[in-house]
Design a protein around this motif. Structure first.
Motif, mmCIF file in Angstrom:
data_model
loop_
_atom_site.group_PDB
_atom_site.id
_atom_site.type_symbol
_atom_site.label_atom_id
_atom_site.label_comp_id
_atom_site.label_asym_id
_atom_site.label_seq_id
_atom_site.Cartn_x
_atom_site.Cartn_y
_atom_site.Cartn_z
ATOM 1 N N UNK A 18 27.820 43.810 46.958
ATOM 2 C CA UNK A 18 28.068 44.087 45.615
ATOM 3 C C UNK A 18 29.031 45.165 45.278
ATOM 4 N N UNK A 19 29.948 45.268 46.519
ATOM 5 C CA UNK A 19 31.120 46.071 46.283
ATOM 6 C C UNK A 19 32.342 45.322 46.964
ATOM 7 N N UNK A 20 33.248 45.038 46.111
ATOM 8 C CA UNK A 20 34.416 44.121 46.342
ATOM 9 C C UNK A 20 35.023 44.493 47.625
ATOM 10 N N UNK A 21 35.730 43.568 48.685
ATOM 11 C CA UNK A 21 36.566 43.920 49.821
ATOM 12 C C UNK A 21 37.751 44.806 49.348
ATOM 13 N N UNK A 22 38.229 44.507 48.213
ATOM 14 C CA UNK A 22 39.465 45.425 47.542
ATOM 15 C C UNK A 22 39.185 46.870 47.081
ATOM 16 N N UNK A 23 39.947 47.910 47.824
ATOM 17 C CA UNK A 23 39.582 49.233 47.675
ATOM 18 C C UNK A 23 39.889 49.434 46.083
ATOM 19 N N UNK A 24 40.746 49.024 45.427
ATOM 20 C CA UNK A 24 40.597 49.453 44.052
ATOM 21 C C UNK A 24 39.618 48.817 43.241
ATOM 22 N N UNK A 25 38.918 47.715 43.487
ATOM 23 C CA UNK A 25 37.887 47.266 42.950
ATOM 24 C C UNK A 25 36.609 48.098 43.105
#
Length: 228
Positions: free
Chosen positions: A86-93
């Motif tokens: 529920x947290x994206x691989x992308x650091x920004x997201x």
């Protein structure tokens, strides 16, 4: 050994709903204990001295783990539970999801829930008299400001924090669904937000929330309607 999970919660508490939605989205079975948080409850306070819901209890043959309150529960599930992240691989997201989590649990809760939910729900539960209309108007004005911002975000994004469902959507759905129970969300004025809510309202994790009923406080007629 798969833990036996028990969630101590109040159904119309946005914080509790975040935990329920996250558990459901990760397809984790759990038992439920409803907490009437406005009444003395020594057994519950032994689990969480603050007296705040939710509390997740996990039991295995190695012992018991008590995880208190929303952010700790969400982080714990994200770190330990299998299923979709529920947290994206992308650091920004991930950063954007965490920013919006803070937005809902602090800014939105203070500016909207502390007025609308206090006046429409807590006063009834605590028998504190009728709603204060100036407070209701202030809460509704604040709600519209927040809804306008979320609608702008969703005009450019698939989900609140970016391209995939995240904890930001879980938090938003938890808070807005309680307000929707009371008929306080003017969905037609925010079409992008309404489309987003239709998507998340149709997910399996959301179905238990649509069955929630508080004695003496019936939901709005459209509350459990997927074609609202």
């Amino acid at each position: 050994m798969t833990p036996r999970r028990t969630l101590h919660h109040f159904p119309l508490d946005p914080a509790s709903r975040q935990a329920r939605l996250a558990l459901g989205e990760k397809r984790l079975d759990f038992d439920e204990v409803v907490v009437r948080y406005w009444e003395p409850n020594p057994e519950f306070e032994a689990l969480n001295p603050s007296g705040l819901t939710p509390v997740l209890v996990e039991e295995t043959d190695r012992g018991q783990l008590v995880v208190c309150e929303t952010r700790a529960i969400l982080d714990h599930l994200e770190e330990t539970a299998k299923g979709d992240a529920l947290l994206a691989p992308s650091a920004a997201e991930r950063a954007e999801a965490r920013r919006l989590l803070q937005w809902f649990d602090k800014k939105f809760d203070y500016e909207v829930n502390a007025l609308l939910l206090h006046e429409k729900m807590e006063k009834r539960l605590l028998r504190l008299g009728p709603p204060d209309m100036p407070a209701m108007r202030a809460g509704r004005e604040a709600l519209r400001r927040h809804l306008g911002y979320f609608d702008e975000l969703l005009q450019a994004r698939d989900w609140l924090a970016g391209r995939r469902l995240s904890l930001a959507d879980i938090a938003a759905a938890a808070h807005l669904s309680v307000l929707d129970y009371f008929g306080e969300v003017p969905w037609r004025d925010y079409p992008a937000l309404k489309t987003w809510y239709s998507k998340i309202k149709s997910r399996p994790c959301f179905r238990p929330l649509l069955a929630d009923r508080q004695p003496g406080i019936p939901p709005a007629e459209h509350y459990d309607d997927l074609d609202f």
